[in-house]
Enzyme design. Sequence first.
Site, short mmCIF file in Angstrom:
data_model
loop_
_atom_site.label_atom_id
_atom_site.label_comp_id
_atom_site.label_asym_id
_atom_site.label_seq_id
_atom_site.Cartn_x
_atom_site.Cartn_y
_atom_site.Cartn_z
N ARG A 1 69.90 24.48 0.18
CA ARG A 1 70.82 24.91 1.24
C ARG A 1 71.28 23.73 2.09
NH1 ARG A 1 67.34 29.31 4.20
NH2 ARG A 1 65.92 27.63 3.71
N LYS B 1 46.37 23.22 -16.58
CA LYS B 1 45.26 22.28 -16.38
C LYS B 1 44.61 21.95 -17.72
CE LYS B 1 44.28 23.99 -11.71
NZ LYS B 1 44.65 22.91 -10.81
N HIS C 1 45.23 33.56 -11.61
CA HIS C 1 44.48 32.40 -12.10
C HIS C 1 43.11 32.78 -12.68
CE1 HIS C 1 47.68 30.37 -10.18
NE2 HIS C 1 47.16 30.24 -8.99
N GLU D 1 37.76 26.60 -2.92
CA GLU D 1 38.62 25.60 -2.27
C GLU D 1 38.04 25.25 -0.91
OE1 GLU D 1 43.05 26.17 -3.09
OE2 GLU D 1 42.37 28.19 -2.67
N LYS E 1 55.13 31.77 -9.22
CA LYS E 1 54.37 32.85 -8.65
C LYS E 1 54.69 32.96 -7.16
CE LYS E 1 50.34 32.60 -7.14
NZ LYS E 1 49.24 32.17 -6.27
N ASP F 1 51.93 30.02 -14.54
CA ASP F 1 50.63 30.10 -13.87
C ASP F 1 50.06 28.70 -13.99
OD1 ASP F 1 47.85 30.24 -13.39
OD2 ASP F 1 47.84 32.38 -13.88
N HIS F 2 50.07 27.96 -12.89
CA HIS F 2 49.79 26.53 -13.04
C HIS F 2 48.35 26.26 -13.50
CE1 HIS F 2 48.04 26.74 -9.00
NE2 HIS F 2 47.53 25.54 -9.20
C1 BG6 Z 1 47.99 28.65 -5.73
C2 BG6 Z 1 47.61 29.50 -4.55
O1 BG6 Z 1 48.50 29.44 -6.76
O2 BG6 Z 1 46.84 27.95 -6.20
C3 BG6 Z 1 47.00 28.65 -3.46
O3 BG6 Z 1 48.76 30.16 -4.05
C4 BG6 Z 1 45.85 27.82 -4.00
O4 BG6 Z 1 46.56 29.47 -2.38
C5 BG6 Z 1 46.28 27.07 -5.25
O5 BG6 Z 1 45.44 26.92 -2.99
C6 BG6 Z 1 45.08 26.39 -5.89
O6 BG6 Z 1 45.53 25.55 -6.91
P1 BG6 Z 1 44.75 24.23 -7.31
O7 BG6 Z 1 45.51 23.70 -8.47
O8 BG6 Z 1 44.78 23.34 -6.10
O9 BG6 Z 1 43.36 24.67 -7.65
#
Ligand code: BG6
Length: 503
Positions: free
Chosen positions: A62, A194, A252, A228, A160, A189-190
Amino acid sequence: MTGPDLASRLTPVQPPQVADPSTMVIFGATGDLAKRKLLPALYNLNGEKLLPDQFAVVGVGRQAMSADEYRDKVSGDLGEFGTQVVPGACEWLERRLSYVQGQIDEDALYEQLATTLAATANVMFYLATPPSLFGPIVRKLGAHGLLDESRGWRRVVVEKPFGHDLASARALNRLLAEELDERQIFRIDHYLGKETVQNVMAFRFGNGIFEPIWNRRYVDHVQITVAETVGVELRGSYYDKTGALRDMIQNHLFQLLALTALEPPISFEAEAVRDERLKVLNAIQAIQPGDVDRIAVRGQYAAGRLGDRPVPAYRDEPEVATGSETETFVALEVHVDNWRWAGVPFYLRTGKRLASRASEIVVRFKSAPFSLFRETPVEVLDPNELVIRVQPNEGIAMRFQAKVPGPDVQLGTVRMDFSYADYFGLKPNTGYETLLYDVMTGDATLFHRADIVETGWRVVMPILEHWAATPDGVHDYPAGSWGPAAADALIRRDGRRWHAPGS
Ligand code: BG6
């Protein structure tokens, strides 16, 4: 072990191909995801020589900005967030960057995009925007003919969260299906990007020794932890409406579970692997509303300490409602109701502001029969345990019993430990390299299909509904701890205990 030593250890597989010539259009180009992950990942992919010369990036945002200003911004961001950025090496990427400014809901933006992309055959549209914009963007792309594949491929990457519950996920899937073929949709889905997560399948199916014991006869239970230390940071307004069950478990952790539990796919083709992932989720025993309080624990962090640092309570974080009952921690027991896993509990837990950052999959095996060690108290004889460390210190450890040297028979627990860094060295990696490369090569294995997302939501719906009806069931836990005592009680009730990450 790196360099020539490493080369001698690699099992030859097909060398990776350079990705198709293409243009990547990033919606949300000035946002956090683009600067922290996407552009550094492109930079790293180019470092690996996996991007073609005919590659371009069109940033869409934007903010009014010239292409030069955008390039300057990207080069500054790469300096800050890129891993091992070599001075001058950004130029390759910078030469390929352009910027289009516009409003998501205005046709002018898409007309300009159509002009910019007129000579481009293959296009990846990456939706790095708030989820409320996913639908509107795809509609407009469709209306302006930008998803038409008559000249080359057109693929859409959807970030997501994919929906907020089952109904909204279904609605989004329906909308996408009206504009796109399922094969054009890449739901990200990241966690699946990994390395260690992808290694779960390589470990299980590339070795002959584990699969025979990977079942209810030998496995006592499985634990999956994603802990985390970060709090909700500056995402309070999103997170307060979301909570840990939606944010982490439904996507995840369920995917970590699926890879741990799935049957050998008939091939590594996308559909074969995704079919098996889906089957696991479908086999998760339906959760009855009356059971939710027994099998699920939710917690929220109170003020506490992380190391020497005092940290505030969740409720005092920016943009979190006063008196919020949103969970920042979940512990959950599920059962995969199939031949292989009948009777084997899977304990999942995730939380923010926990004692340390650790994601791991722990497979705890049944104890040895005690016939030879009658004098040894049962609880002293540790069961064998396989720990897959997803992050940090990526690796795999196996715990087993050995005789303590000396004249009498005494057992001690020892571990064999494989560490990625020792064997393969550390490559610069944001976790998005593989995923972006896969989109460009059309490999959807690591992405979610519509049915996978919907099944994940279907499993958690009874919990979400029960929790919405009983908002006061959230247990506090001090920041810097391992979550509420109720989570320990959940697993202790079954005579088991949580694995201490790092041990
Ligand atoms: C994200 C969540 O999908 O994954 C976050 O929305 C989270 O809340 C993150 O912190 C964790 O990802 P990673 O790769 O740091 O373990």
